[in-house]
Design a protein around this motif. Structure first.
Motif, PDB file in Angstrom:
ATOM      1  N   TRP A 184     -25.145 -15.797 -25.691  1.00  0.00           N
ATOM      2  CA  TRP A 184     -26.650 -16.415 -26.464  1.00  0.00           C
ATOM      3  C   TRP A 184     -26.717 -15.244 -27.271  1.00  0.00           C
ATOM      4  CZ3 TRP A 184     -31.155 -13.236 -25.668  1.00  0.00           C
ATOM      5  CH2 TRP A 184     -30.745 -12.065 -24.178  1.00  0.00           C
ATOM      6  N   MET A 185     -27.599 -15.649 -28.036  1.00  0.00           N
ATOM      7  CA  MET A 185     -27.970 -14.836 -29.315  1.00  0.00           C
ATOM      8  C   MET A 185     -29.713 -15.588 -29.591  1.00  0.00           C
ATOM      9  SD  MET A 185     -26.616 -16.956 -32.834  1.00  0.00           S
ATOM     10  CE  MET A 185     -27.868 -15.576 -33.938  1.00  0.00           C
ATOM     11  N   ASP A 186     -30.116 -13.950 -30.321  1.00  0.00           N
ATOM     12  CA  ASP A 186     -31.057 -14.418 -30.523  1.00  0.00           C
ATOM     13  C   ASP A 186     -31.515 -14.195 -31.753  1.00  0.00           C
ATOM     14  OD1 ASP A 186     -34.571 -13.440 -30.618  1.00  0.00           O
ATOM     15  OD2 ASP A 186     -34.602 -11.651 -30.490  1.00  0.00           O
ATOM     16  N   THR A 187     -32.890 -15.397 -31.847  1.00  0.00           N
ATOM     17  CA  THR A 187     -33.251 -16.310 -33.521  1.00  0.00           C
ATOM     18  C   THR A 187     -33.638 -15.475 -34.157  1.00  0.00           C
ATOM     19  OG1 THR A 187     -34.560 -17.514 -32.300  1.00  0.00           O
ATOM     20  CG2 THR A 187     -32.750 -18.267 -32.333  1.00  0.00           C
ATOM     21  N   GLY A 188     -34.432 -14.052 -32.959  1.00  0.00           N
ATOM     22  CA  GLY A 188     -35.493 -13.707 -34.485  1.00  0.00           C
ATOM     23  C   GLY A 188     -36.905 -14.223 -34.370  1.00  0.00           C
ATOM     24  N   SER A 189     -36.937 -15.278 -33.612  1.00  0.00           N
ATOM     25  CA  SER A 189     -38.066 -15.851 -33.674  1.00  0.00           C
ATOM     26  C   SER A 189     -39.495 -16.133 -32.382  1.00  0.00           C
ATOM     27  CB  SER A 189     -38.823 -18.011 -34.232  1.00  0.00           C
ATOM     28  OG  SER A 189     -37.143 -18.065 -33.013  1.00  0.00           O
ATOM     29  N   GLY A 190     -38.190 -15.530 -31.158  1.00  0.00           N
ATOM     30  CA  GLY A 190     -38.660 -15.290 -29.719  1.00  0.00           C
ATOM     31  C   GLY A 190     -37.909 -16.076 -28.837  1.00  0.00           C
ATOM     32  N   ASP A 191     -37.202 -16.778 -29.498  1.00  0.00           N
ATOM     33  CA  ASP A 191     -36.252 -18.310 -28.530  1.00  0.00           C
ATOM     34  C   ASP A 191     -35.007 -17.246 -29.079  1.00  0.00           C
ATOM     35  OD1 ASP A 191     -38.326 -19.438 -28.387  1.00  0.00           O
ATOM     36  OD2 ASP A 191     -37.958 -20.219 -30.489  1.00  0.00           O
ATOM     37  N   VAL A 192     -33.500 -18.245 -27.877  1.00  0.00           N
ATOM     38  CA  VAL A 192     -32.474 -17.438 -28.233  1.00  0.00           C
ATOM     39  C   VAL A 192     -31.580 -19.329 -28.081  1.00  0.00           C
ATOM     40  CG1 VAL A 192     -32.709 -15.566 -26.692  1.00  0.00           C
ATOM     41  CG2 VAL A 192     -32.736 -18.051 -25.539  1.00  0.00           C
ATOM     42  N   ASP A 193     -30.421 -19.466 -28.500  1.00  0.00           N
ATOM     43  CA  ASP A 193     -29.938 -19.767 -28.356  1.00  0.00           C
ATOM     44  C   ASP A 193     -28.365 -19.658 -28.040  1.00  0.00           C
ATOM     45  OD1 ASP A 193     -30.899 -21.913 -30.726  1.00  0.00           O
ATOM     46  OD2 ASP A 193     -30.582 -20.782 -31.743  1.00  0.00           O
ATOM     47  N   TRP A 194     -27.498 -20.716 -27.378  1.00  0.00           N
ATOM     48  CA  TRP A 194     -26.641 -20.580 -26.437  1.00  0.00           C
ATOM     49  C   TRP A 194     -25.486 -20.060 -27.925  1.00  0.00           C
ATOM     50  CZ3 TRP A 194     -26.249 -18.709 -22.227  1.00  0.00           C
ATOM     51  CH2 TRP A 194     -27.682 -18.504 -21.084  1.00  0.00           C
ATOM     52  N   LEU A 195     -24.479 -19.934 -27.580  1.00  0.00           N
ATOM     53  CA  LEU A 195     -23.124 -20.052 -28.682  1.00  0.00           C
ATOM     54  C   LEU A 195     -21.576 -20.390 -27.564  1.00  0.00           C
ATOM     55  CD1 LEU A 195     -23.465 -16.682 -30.430  1.00  0.00           C
ATOM     56  CD2 LEU A 195     -23.681 -19.245 -31.498  1.00  0.00           C
ATOM     57  N   VAL A 196     -20.671 -20.460 -27.731  1.00  0.00           N
ATOM     58  CA  VAL A 196     -19.935 -20.288 -27.371  1.00  0.00           C
ATOM     59  C   VAL A 196     -18.532 -20.012 -28.554  1.00  0.00           C
ATOM     60  CG1 VAL A 196     -17.975 -22.043 -26.239  1.00  0.00           C
ATOM     61  CG2 VAL A 196     -20.084 -22.729 -25.397  1.00  0.00           C
ATOM     62  N   TYR A 197     -18.010 -19.237 -27.629  1.00  0.00           N
ATOM     63  CA  TYR A 197     -16.176 -18.956 -29.101  1.00  0.00           C
ATOM     64  C   TYR A 197     -15.378 -19.618 -28.705  1.00  0.00           C
ATOM     65  CZ  TYR A 197     -19.069 -15.634 -32.262  1.00  0.00           C
ATOM     66  OH  TYR A 197     -20.092 -14.757 -32.925  1.00  0.00           O
ATOM     67  N   ARG A 198     -14.573 -19.837 -29.649  1.00  0.00           N
ATOM     68  CA  ARG A 198     -13.018 -19.959 -29.112  1.00  0.00           C
ATOM     69  C   ARG A 198     -12.655 -19.318 -29.931  1.00  0.00           C
ATOM     70  NH1 ARG A 198      -9.645 -25.207 -31.381  1.00  0.00           N
ATOM     71  NH2 ARG A 198      -8.787 -23.719 -33.046  1.00  0.00           N
ATOM     72  N   VAL A 199     -11.244 -18.643 -29.533  1.00  0.00           N
ATOM     73  CA  VAL A 199     -10.800 -16.928 -29.697  1.00  0.00           C
ATOM     74  C   VAL A 199      -9.263 -17.819 -28.799  1.00  0.00           C
ATOM     75  CG1 VAL A 199      -9.901 -14.503 -29.486  1.00  0.00           C
ATOM     76  CG2 VAL A 199     -12.427 -15.731 -29.154  1.00  0.00           C
ATOM     77  N   ASP A 200      -8.670 -17.209 -30.619  1.00  0.00           N
ATOM     78  CA  ASP A 200      -6.614 -17.512 -30.541  1.00  0.00           C
ATOM     79  C   ASP A 200      -6.047 -15.947 -29.604  1.00  0.00           C
ATOM     80  OD1 ASP A 200      -6.707 -19.983 -31.070  1.00  0.00           O
ATOM     81  OD2 ASP A 200      -6.437 -19.630 -33.240  1.00  0.00           O
ATOM     82  N   PRO A 201      -5.720 -16.274 -28.006  1.00  0.00           N
ATOM     83  CA  PRO A 201      -5.825 -14.852 -27.093  1.00  0.00           C
ATOM     84  C   PRO A 201      -4.423 -14.028 -28.271  1.00  0.00           C
ATOM     85  CG  PRO A 201      -5.182 -16.762 -26.311  1.00  0.00           C
ATOM     86  CD  PRO A 201      -5.676 -16.965 -27.107  1.00  0.00           C
ATOM     87  N   LEU A 202      -3.766 -13.116 -28.188  1.00  0.00           N
ATOM     88  CA  LEU A 202      -3.239 -11.985 -28.335  1.00  0.00           C
ATOM     89  C   LEU A 202      -1.857 -12.857 -26.866  1.00  0.00           C
ATOM     90  CD1 LEU A 202      -4.322  -8.251 -29.055  1.00  0.00           C
ATOM     91  CD2 LEU A 202      -2.971  -9.555 -30.175  1.00  0.00           C
TER      92      LEU A 202
END
Length: 526
Positions: free
Chosen positions: A239-257
């Motif tokens: 998750w990340m802080d939106t700067g307004s007191g709220d948070v947004d959930w994040l999903v990353y896709r990573v190509d692994p080594l």
């Protein structure tokens, strides 16, 4: 409302574990779910109260394929770590409480020993499959004021534990091998294809099994506790802080080594051909340049080094960037040799060492960045083979009598030669040596062109003959993904390989497309 803390796909079902309120008492008990991934509304739910009138909370879930293991704790005036064993129908088989710990943060099944490891806030515990304690060690102190803990294993049974901002590597007997610190608290460890991925703060760190940093990836969010690998991509949830007191959930896709087994052969046109294997083989790629002999290979972080003997007996070194496949050109090194060279890496400091037979049949070595060759006592009429293990350069050669096999060591810390040892047996070809980080493995061509293997763990064990297969050239040997691999040139110039399985049996031989007039060269990640 049920709180879910961990989940895992086992067979055809998704299993989840969490805490469920008990009702009027205002306390929690364990809750388990068995869900159909194709229809998540189709599920089985069961609850279990480890300690009535007190809170029961799970923390993680693991499996040996036949059973489910759950770590957690129950809370009275003080907390105690606990673990449960269930069958795949969510029936509790056995439980245990570990009073030496307050919270059992993580649980896992050792890939090699099948023992159960439990990580608490203070102790690392080994239990048998029925959760009875076999051994425990105090984790390095002081404990961080707050932290997550994560537990993973590699294919050789080494355990990696995150504890605050530190990662500890333990062997199967709970001996501490190495520690590394990252800048921030580690949320999750994931092991993929010979690499360790650690989410810490706003970054994903990638390390090898020696806990050496390979690369780091910046992330916009943090607290990436969720992670999953689908055999192609790594998915991270945070998750990340939106700067307004709220948070947004994040999903990353990573190509692994990708942990690759690299193969290089000399073609019938003296060209140099390269391919690699993960779960399957890539296509052949023809590299620039020519050679009259077998190549020597070493992988160092994100580069594959290729060392060959040129048509002029000169030494030529090139490298390939593994993530991109970029070929970085040839470099002519000082010195000449009438046989194929050898190259090996010291994983402790990433130094590369080159070993050759001289034009006078002497044996010489040098560190790649040094301009000085060191001559070793003795001589050989064939190509040497070399590998670095525990700061010692191990060299094996065929003796000047054309048959004897010798093993010698050079101490890289004291710069002292430790003499030769003559091994039992004989060979008409150059021997080949490799390591898995703890043992040496030696392969030779023996009587009637059969292939023999020998193991060293401070002293040499008896020879083992591979039950099938023959070769008229030196065999090549390497350790990859927990298995011992042998490559040979067949009587038809075909390229064949087999491996020793986890049960100690040798696989059937597999044949690759292509032919070669020399022994194949292959190398795994360090």
């Amino acid at each position: 409302m049920d709180r879910l803390y961990d989940c895992k796909v086992i067979g055809n079902y998704l299993y989840a574990v969490g805490a469920s309120p008990t009702g009027s008492l205002g306390t929690y008990e364990f809750v388990f779910f068995k869900l159909d991934p194709a229809n998540l509304s189709n599920y089985v739910k069961k609850t279990f109260d480890l300690n009535w009138f007190n809170d029961d909370f799970p923390t993680s879930l693991s499996t040996d394929g036949s059973n489910i293991y759950v770590s957690g704790f129950y809370r009275m005036t003080v907390s105690s770590g606990s673990a449960l064993k269930l069958d795949l129908d969510l029936n509790v088989i056995t439980t245990n409480v570990y009073p030496e710990s307050n919270i059992a943060f993580a649980i896992g099944v050792n890939t090699k020993t099948k023992n159960i490891w439990i990580v608490s806030d203070t102790y690392l515990i080994i239990a048998d499959p029925n959760l009875s304690t076999k051994k425990g060690v105090l984790l390095p102190q002081p404990a961080p004021s707050w932290f997550y803990s994560s537990l993973i294993f590699d294919m050789d049974g080494y355990g990696y534990i995150s504890y605050g901002n530190r990662i500890f590597k333990y062997d199967e007997n709970l001996n501490l091998i190495k520690t590394i610190s990252l800048p921030d608290v580690i949320s999750k460890l994931i092991f993929i294809s010979d690499y360790i991925y650690a989410t810490s703060g706003f970054k994903l760190y990638v390390l090898n099994r020696q806990l050496e940093l390979i690369t780091e990836i910046s992330l916009n969010g943090y607290n990436f506790r969720g992670a999953s690998f689908d055999n192609s991509h790594l998915y991270l949830a945070g998750w990340m802080d939106t700067g307004s007191g709220d948070v947004d959930w994040l999903v990353y896709r990573v190509d692994p080594l990708v942990s690759r087994l690299h193969l290089v052969v000399r073609g019938t046109d003296d060209g140099i051909y390269y391919r690699w294997m993960t779960s399957s083989w890539s296509q052949w790629v023809k590299l620039p340049g020519l050679t009259t002999d077998t190549a020597a290979l070493a992988e160092n972080r994100d580069k594959l080094f290729i060392l060959v003997r040129g048509n002029d007996n000169g030494l030529w070194l090139s490298s390939i960037r593994i993530p991109t496949g970029e070929f970085l050109g040839w470099q002519n090194l000082p010195g000449t040799t009438p046989s194929r060279p050898a190259i090996s890496i010291n994983t402790k400091n990433s130094k590369l060492y080159i070993v050759v037979r001289g034009m006078d049949n002497g044996i010489y070595f040098r560190e790649l960045n040094s301009s000085n060759w060191v001559k070793i006592p003795g001589s050989t009429i064939d190509a040497p083979s070399a590998v670095v293990l525990n700061d010692k350069l191990h060299i094996v050669v065929r003796g000047s009598d054309g048959a004897s096999i010798y093993h010698g060591q050079f101490d890289l810390l004291s710069n002292k030669w430790l003499d030769w040892t003559k091994l039992t047996g004989s060979t008409p070809c150059a021997p080949s040596i490799t390591t898995n980080g703890t043992h040496l493995f030696l392969a030779v061509r023996g009587y009637y062109n059969r292939i023999y293997v020998k193991v060293w763990s401070g002293s040499w064990e008896p020879w083992e003959m591979i039950p099938t297969g023959t070769t008229q050239s030196p065999p090549a040997i390497a350790w990859y993904n927990g298995k011992l691999y042998i490559f040979v040139r067949g009587d038809d110039n075909g390229i064949y390989y087999c491996w020793k399985t986890e049960t100690g049996q040798w696989s059937a031989w597999k044949k690759l497309d292509g032919i070669t007039p020399s022994t194949p060269a292959f190398v795994p990640p360090p």
